[in-house]
Structures are given as structure tokens and as C-alpha cells.
Design an enzyme around this catalytic site. Structure first.
Site, short mmCIF file in Angstrom:
data_model
loop_
_atom_site.label_atom_id
_atom_site.label_comp_id
_atom_site.label_asym_id
_atom_site.label_seq_id
_atom_site.Cartn_x
_atom_site.Cartn_y
_atom_site.Cartn_z
N THR A 44 -6.35 -7.41 4.45
CA THR A 44 -5.11 -7.29 3.67
C THR A 44 -4.13 -8.39 4.04
O THR A 44 -3.62 -9.11 3.18
CB THR A 44 -4.47 -5.92 3.91
OG1 THR A 44 -5.41 -4.89 3.61
CG2 THR A 44 -3.25 -5.73 3.03
N THR A 45 -3.85 -8.52 5.33
CA THR A 45 -2.92 -9.55 5.80
C THR A 45 -3.40 -10.94 5.41
O THR A 45 -2.59 -11.82 5.09
CB THR A 45 -2.77 -9.46 7.33
OG1 THR A 45 -2.28 -8.16 7.67
CG2 THR A 45 -1.81 -10.51 7.86
N TYR A 134 -12.79 0.43 6.24
CA TYR A 134 -11.37 0.10 6.27
C TYR A 134 -10.61 1.14 5.45
O TYR A 134 -10.61 1.10 4.23
CB TYR A 134 -11.19 -1.29 5.70
CG TYR A 134 -9.78 -1.86 5.78
CD1 TYR A 134 -8.76 -1.24 6.49
CD2 TYR A 134 -9.49 -3.07 5.14
CE1 TYR A 134 -7.50 -1.78 6.56
CE2 TYR A 134 -8.22 -3.62 5.20
CZ TYR A 134 -7.22 -2.97 5.91
OH TYR A 134 -5.97 -3.52 5.96
N LYS A 164 -11.53 1.54 10.68
CA LYS A 164 -10.20 0.95 10.90
C LYS A 164 -9.23 1.86 10.16
O LYS A 164 -9.19 1.88 8.94
CB LYS A 164 -10.11 -0.47 10.38
CG LYS A 164 -8.72 -1.09 10.61
CD LYS A 164 -8.65 -2.51 10.04
CE LYS A 164 -7.32 -3.15 10.35
NZ LYS A 164 -6.18 -2.54 9.63
N GLY A 189 -4.59 1.08 12.94
CA GLY A 189 -4.04 -0.01 12.15
C GLY A 189 -2.59 0.07 11.77
O GLY A 189 -2.13 -0.71 10.93
N ASP A 191 0.80 -0.60 13.32
CA ASP A 191 1.39 -1.20 14.52
C ASP A 191 2.60 -0.42 15.02
O ASP A 191 2.83 -0.31 16.22
CB ASP A 191 1.82 -2.64 14.23
CG ASP A 191 0.69 -3.50 13.68
OD1 ASP A 191 -0.41 -2.97 13.48
OD2 ASP A 191 0.92 -4.69 13.46
N SER A 208 -1.21 -6.77 11.70
CA SER A 208 -0.63 -8.07 11.34
C SER A 208 0.37 -8.56 12.37
O SER A 208 0.45 -9.77 12.64
CB SER A 208 0.04 -7.97 9.96
OG SER A 208 1.13 -7.06 9.98
#
Length: 308
Positions: A44-45, A134, A164, A189, A191, A208
Site C-alpha cells: 500500500t505504502t 495482507y 499481516k 500493521g 503503527d 510506513s
């Protein structure tokens, strides 16, 4: 077992929106200085869905040529078409990636765990690499039971290693961690919730913000593991403050690329349909970040962003 942070790498673009493969070496040098243990490419990032198949493969090859042997290379192979996903997976396997990550199709969306597993059975033909699902329903719109998916994948996808988990449901995350004798690797995932997830049992995380302030999280985890819970909580709160600014100015991709520039690694603009921050918004964000410890944890002094 040590805590492991994996950076969900940005894809660098030139001003005319071509992939800037030359910048990858600079990204890697910076990441190696921060303590992360690997990268996720094309997620994604990394705007993976905005890249062509050729670009995705060349980007992975570029990283593979320069990463140290002990630095994990995880490749996102998600695609709406299972044949394309399979081609990406076969390519990752051929060049020697450490593992692969696959997201759900989003058009058409699977409506059950059974349908999703069937997709992966097709997209993983001929693959021996460890495979992770994911789970990011805020982006994909697919919100299935991950506990159920673990059981279904266990029976039908031999290379499946875990999930993830980019979601706020920590109860489900913990259920997954403890199911099947704890045999699956649950990679967290979100943060801004890392410390809570670690308290639930997480040992690996991908995100990210590990691109530019992994040192904050490394210090947070170190203090937590040494019994200094109050300091760890303060550091997580600081991460939340910075991530709020990130979200206020466009989120982890748009604002995140601007934050990378502030950290000294220029990954260029974002690709349409995303829109890069304007110079004015970048200056506003820089001012907001100067009121936090962002520049301390990115090992930079507050700098005027490049707005040329």
C-alpha cells in the site's frame, strides 16, 4: 526472539512520475541506519497497485541487487487477476525474495473465506516461498474472519505462514496469535497501536512510519522489554501525535512521502489518483512536526522542504 520491524517502502518517482530506481540505494542506506530488519516492496505504502507489472518486477530486482543477506525482502504480489498475481509470485521466487505477501482482489471482492482461499490456490501455483495474507479492510473493503481464514488456509495452502494484520481489532489479532498452537506468524500493521499489539504478543510489525522514525519504535520496544512501561507508553503516545499530523495532511502515502523528504530521503511525488502535498501544506506540516520529536527520531534538524 527479538522484535522485528519491517519498513513498508515507498516507491520513489521522478518529477514526471516515472519510477526512480536510482533512489532505491539511498532509501536502503537510510533504512539500514535506523535498525529496521527488512522491507516490504510494492504494498500500500509503495503504491504497488499504481505500478505496471514490469515496474513492480524491476523495482523488486533493484532492491534485491543491493540488500544485505540478512535484510529481509518481502514482496507484495497482490493483484485482481490471479494469473498476474502468480506471475509476480513466480518472479519474486526466481530472484530470491524471502517471502511474499498477497492481498485480496477488490474488484470482484470475495464474500467468504472459501472464495478467498480459492483465489490464493490459483495465484500460488508453483510457489514454495512463505506466503502471508495482507489483511487491510480499510483499503480493500474485505473484512472476513481471520480466525476462520487461518483454518481454511492451513488445510489448502501449504506455503501459508501467517497474516499481516493491519486492523484495529486487537482481540481478533490475539485470537489468531494463539490459534493452532501459535504456529502462525502474525505481523502487526497499525503503527499507532504497536505497543498494545506487543503487549498482546506481537513480535513482528510492518508499517510506513518505520521508514523514517524506526528509532522511536526501537527505543519504545527496548524500554518496554526492560520493564520501563511508563517510558514506552510516552513513546507510543509521541508516535500517535506524529501519526495524527500524518493523517491530518493526507495520510501515510501522501504526507508520508513529504515526511521522507524531511528525513532526508526524497522519494518524489505520488502517482494519480493520489495528489502530492502543495508547498504551502508541506510547510504547514513541517511546522506541526517541529512541535513534536519527529526531527529527533529521524536524525534531522528541522529543514525547509524542497518546494521547487
Amino acid at each position: 526472539m527479538k522484535d522485528v520491524l519491517i519498513a513498508a517502502a515507498y516507491t520513489p518517482f521522478t518529477s514526471d512520475l516515472e519510477v526512480d530506481y536510482r533512489q532505491v540505494a539511498h532509501q536502503l542506506d537510510y533504512l539500514l541506519s535506523t535498525g529496521v530488519k527488512g522491507v516490504l516492496i510494492g504494498g500500500t505504502t509503495g503504491e504497488g497497485v499504481s505500478l505496471t507489472m514490469q515496474e513492480r518486477m524491476q523495482l523488486v530486482e533493484t532492491w534485491k541487487k543491493i540488500v544485505p543477506n540478512d535484510f529481509k525482502l518481502v514482496v507484495h504480489v497482490g493483484h485482481n487477476a490471479y494469473k498476474e498475481s502468480n506471475a509476480l509470485a513466480l518472479h519474486a521466487q526466481k530472484i530470491g525474495a524471502d517471502s511474499i505477501l498477497g492481498s485480496t482482489p477488490t474488484y470482484f471482492r470475495p464474500t467468504s473465506s472459501t472464495e478467498l482461499v480459492s483465489f490464493f490456490q490459483h495465484s500460488l501455483k508453483g510457489i514454495n516461498l512463505p506466503f502471508y495474507y495482507y489483511h487491510i479492510p480499510s483499503v480493500t473493503g474485505v473484512s472476513l474472519s481471520m480466525v476462520e481464514l487461518l483454518s481454511d488456509m492451513k488445510e489448502k495452502v501449504k506455503t501459508f505462514r501467517g497474516i499481516k494484520f493491519t486492523h484495529e481489532d486487537l482481540d481478533e489479532f490475539e485470537q489468531c496469535l494463539n490459534s493452532h498452537g501459535g504456529q502462525y506468524d502474525m505481523v502487526f500493521g497499525r503503527d499507532e497501536m504497536l505497543l498494545e499489539a506487543v503487549q498482546r504478543g506481537a513480535r513482528t510489525a510492518t508499517g510506513s512510519t518505520y521508514n523514517y522514525m524506526a528509532s522511536l519504535y526501537t527505543e519504545m520496544l527496548s524500554t518496554y522489554r526492560s520493564g520501563q512501561g511508563e517510558i514506552a507508553n510516552e513513546l507510543q503516545a509521541e508516535a500517535v501525535r506524529i501519526i495524527k499530523i500524518l493523517n491530518d495532511f493526507g495520510g501515510g502515502i501522501v504526507a508520508g512521502k513529504a515526511m521522507m523528504q524531511l528525513a532526508g530521503v526524497d522519494c518524489g511525488p505520488v502517482r494519480p489518483p493520489l495528489t502530492s502535498l502543495t508547498p504551502f501544506k508541506t510547510e504547514q506540516m513541517t511546522e506541526a512536526l517541529s512541535q513534536t520529536r519527529f526531527f529527533e527520531f529521524t536524525n534531522q534538524q528541522p529543514i525547509k522542504p524542497n518546494i521547487s
